[in-house]
Design an enzyme around this catalytic site. Sequence first.
Site, PDB file in Angstrom:
ATOM      1  N   CYS A 113      45.055  41.247  32.311  1.00 11.62           N
ATOM      2  CA  CYS A 113      45.018  39.876  32.854  1.00 11.62           C
ATOM      3  C   CYS A 113      45.580  38.849  31.875  1.00 11.62           C
ATOM      4  O   CYS A 113      46.011  37.771  32.284  1.00 11.62           O
ATOM      5  CB  CYS A 113      43.600  39.489  33.223  1.00 11.62           C
ATOM      6  SG  CYS A 113      42.887  40.596  34.434  1.00 11.62           S
ATOM      7  N   HIS A 260      44.006  32.101  34.763  1.00 11.91           N
ATOM      8  CA  HIS A 260      44.107  33.404  35.412  1.00 11.91           C
ATOM      9  C   HIS A 260      43.129  33.423  36.583  1.00 11.91           C
ATOM     10  O   HIS A 260      41.988  32.984  36.453  1.00 11.91           O
ATOM     11  CB  HIS A 260      43.777  34.506  34.402  1.00 11.91           C
ATOM     12  CG  HIS A 260      43.494  35.813  35.058  1.00 11.91           C
ATOM     13  ND1 HIS A 260      44.379  36.390  35.945  1.00 11.91           N
ATOM     14  CD2 HIS A 260      42.418  36.644  34.998  1.00 11.91           C
ATOM     15  CE1 HIS A 260      43.862  37.522  36.387  1.00 11.91           C
ATOM     16  NE2 HIS A 260      42.679  37.696  35.830  1.00 11.91           N
ATOM     17  N   ASN A 290      42.876  38.896  42.678  1.00 15.40           N
ATOM     18  CA  ASN A 290      43.230  38.985  41.262  1.00 15.40           C
ATOM     19  C   ASN A 290      44.483  39.851  41.109  1.00 15.40           C
ATOM     20  O   ASN A 290      44.433  41.058  41.330  1.00 15.40           O
ATOM     21  CB  ASN A 290      42.041  39.599  40.498  1.00 15.40           C
ATOM     22  CG  ASN A 290      42.296  39.687  39.002  1.00 15.40           C
ATOM     23  OD1 ASN A 290      43.418  39.501  38.531  1.00 15.40           O
ATOM     24  ND2 ASN A 290      41.252  39.985  38.246  1.00 15.40           N
TER      25      ASN A 290
HETATM   26  O1  UT7 Z   1      40.370  39.504  35.344  1.00 11.86           O
HETATM   27  C1  UT7 Z   1      39.312  40.217  34.799  1.00 11.86           C
HETATM   28  C2  UT7 Z   1      38.957  41.214  35.837  1.00 11.86           C
HETATM   29  N1  UT7 Z   1      37.688  41.198  36.398  1.00 11.86           N
HETATM   30  C3  UT7 Z   1      36.879  40.148  36.614  1.00 11.86           C
HETATM   31  O2  UT7 Z   1      37.106  39.038  36.272  1.00 11.86           O
HETATM   32  C4  UT7 Z   1      35.597  40.434  37.337  1.00 11.86           C
HETATM   33  C5  UT7 Z   1      34.438  39.723  36.738  1.00 11.86           C
HETATM   34  N2  UT7 Z   1      33.220  40.014  37.490  1.00 11.86           N
HETATM   35  C6  UT7 Z   1      32.996  39.561  38.727  1.00 11.86           C
HETATM   36  O3  UT7 Z   1      33.826  38.867  39.280  1.00 11.86           O
HETATM   37  C7  UT7 Z   1      31.671  39.874  39.392  1.00 11.86           C
HETATM   38  O4  UT7 Z   1      30.836  40.521  38.476  1.00 11.86           O
HETATM   39  C8  UT7 Z   1      31.834  40.732  40.661  1.00 11.86           C
HETATM   40  C9  UT7 Z   1      32.506  39.912  41.773  1.00 11.86           C
HETATM   41  C10 UT7 Z   1      32.638  41.974  40.379  1.00 11.86           C
HETATM   42  C11 UT7 Z   1      30.464  41.187  41.173  1.00 11.86           C
HETATM   43  O5  UT7 Z   1      29.629  40.087  41.394  1.00 11.86           O
HETATM   44  P1  UT7 Z   1      28.147  40.090  40.842  1.00 11.86           P
HETATM   45  O6  UT7 Z   1      27.505  38.873  41.362  1.00 11.86           O
HETATM   46  O7  UT7 Z   1      28.185  40.274  39.351  1.00 11.86           O
HETATM   47  O8  UT7 Z   1      27.500  41.342  41.569  1.00 11.86           O
HETATM   48  P2  UT7 Z   1      26.878  42.671  40.932  1.00 11.86           P
HETATM   49  O9  UT7 Z   1      27.923  43.522  40.299  1.00 11.86           O
HETATM   50  O10 UT7 Z   1      25.679  42.345  40.128  1.00 11.86           O
HETATM   51  O11 UT7 Z   1      26.395  43.416  42.229  1.00 11.86           O
HETATM   52  C12 UT7 Z   1      25.390  42.843  43.094  1.00 11.86           C
HETATM   53  C13 UT7 Z   1      25.194  43.778  44.276  1.00 11.86           C
HETATM   54  C14 UT7 Z   1      25.001  45.233  43.880  1.00 11.86           C
HETATM   55  O12 UT7 Z   1      24.033  45.801  44.760  1.00 11.86           O
HETATM   56  P3  UT7 Z   1      22.491  45.948  44.313  1.00 11.86           P
HETATM   57  O13 UT7 Z   1      22.518  46.851  43.110  1.00 11.86           O
HETATM   58  O14 UT7 Z   1      22.029  44.561  43.984  1.00 11.86           O
HETATM   59  O15 UT7 Z   1      21.841  46.543  45.521  1.00 11.86           O
HETATM   60  C15 UT7 Z   1      26.341  45.864  44.155  1.00 11.86           C
HETATM   61  O16 UT7 Z   1      26.230  47.246  44.475  1.00 11.86           O
HETATM   62  O17 UT7 Z   1      26.360  43.747  45.111  1.00 11.86           O
HETATM   63  C16 UT7 Z   1      26.774  45.100  45.383  1.00 11.86           C
HETATM   64  N3  UT7 Z   1      28.227  45.091  45.567  1.00 11.86           N
HETATM   65  C17 UT7 Z   1      28.797  44.820  46.758  1.00 11.86           C
HETATM   66  N4  UT7 Z   1      28.261  44.556  47.945  1.00 11.86           N
HETATM   67  C18 UT7 Z   1      29.121  44.313  48.962  1.00 11.86           C
HETATM   68  C19 UT7 Z   1      29.215  45.286  44.648  1.00 11.86           C
HETATM   69  N5  UT7 Z   1      30.415  45.164  45.235  1.00 11.86           N
HETATM   70  C20 UT7 Z   1      30.191  44.873  46.535  1.00 11.86           C
HETATM   71  C21 UT7 Z   1      31.025  44.625  47.637  1.00 11.86           C
HETATM   72  N6  UT7 Z   1      30.451  44.359  48.827  1.00 11.86           N
HETATM   73  N7  UT7 Z   1      32.365  44.640  47.538  1.00 11.86           N
END
Ligand code: UT7
Length: 333
Positions: A113, A260, A290
Amino acid sequence: MRRTEFLSTGFHVPARVVTNDDLAKIMDTSEEWIVQRSGIKTRRWVSEGDTGVSLAREASLKALAKAGLTPRDLDCIIYCTCTPDHFEPGNGVFLQRELGITDIPALDVRNQCSGFIYGLSIADAWIRTGQYRRILLVGAEVHSRGLDKTTRGRDTAVLFGDGAGAVVLGPLDGNGAGRGVLSTHIFADGRYAEKLWVDGPGLAHDPYVSVEMLEQGLHRAVMEGREVFKFASIKMPESVGIALAANQLKPGDIKLLVPHQANLRIIEMVQKAAGLRDDQVYINIQRYGNTTAASIPIALDEALAEHRLARGDLLVLTAFGSGFTWGSAAIRW
Ligand code: UT7
């Protein structure tokens, strides 16, 4: 010392639009979750026949045409991607061949990124020292073919999109009335390399590719989303502050921040931490997701088309990504 200016910008994205509802049909996710957690509404995915290099070629030709140049006017290509078409050689030489030119150098930058800012930092140094005069700097990615499009991969599959952005850079004559690239700052911290990575195929493994490896999904990008989120929210505004301090500038001096585009919530946190108003920050993640190294040049080209930046305005770029790597650039447009 002479400075570098942006002669032109261009971008190209595949025609195929993938909505959140399209994704909800193939994995356990929803429009509500994706929009609430990331701000993404659609992304573009390639179709058969497209490659990273074919996207890069289209973006490059648009940027060259806007500058009134042809590929033969270039004396260097810098190609930033974390999704190369092949293991080797890098995409730079394939793009050079597609542009119908030979002999000039083609450098590949692999800083995910942050790739575009790393590439800009190199290009700026080369132009300032007079080594090259016309550099094509490209960020291009094809993520869609590498994503795990099942519920197992939903935390990454919903975030990433395909696309390419290109800029043509060259030296300003004289002092350029204070215009041009004022500074670039790039950083890395390899202690976090596995927080967002693709383990294999890779020569750390023997054999470097195997059926077992593929069955385990080592060829998919895996991410500790919360860790990435936390660091991005700290390091991006910090790097904006570094860019401003290095040039004795204040947040109020920024006309436009092009961050970004990783996550709308991250961008909102960066905006708040950097003390910027809504009109000072460009956001298009809703449409493209992204696109890693391509996100800044795509956003910059769109911002220019929307007249968000005029000659003499202060533009600041910032990025954060896998590695971890991050950085910023300050540009007097
Ligand atoms: O450019 C650098 C590249 N990457 C990034 O910048 C990503 C940075 N991180 C993020 O943007 C966020 O951490 C995410 C968008 C990836 C995830 O958001 P979050 O609020 O941190 O969610 P989480 O990973 O804590 O997951 C919360 C819940 C989980 O379920 P449980 O364990 O609470 O039951 C995940 O399994 O959301 C679930 N989950 C989803 N649910 C529906 C994860 N992905 C999905 C999905 N749809 N696509």
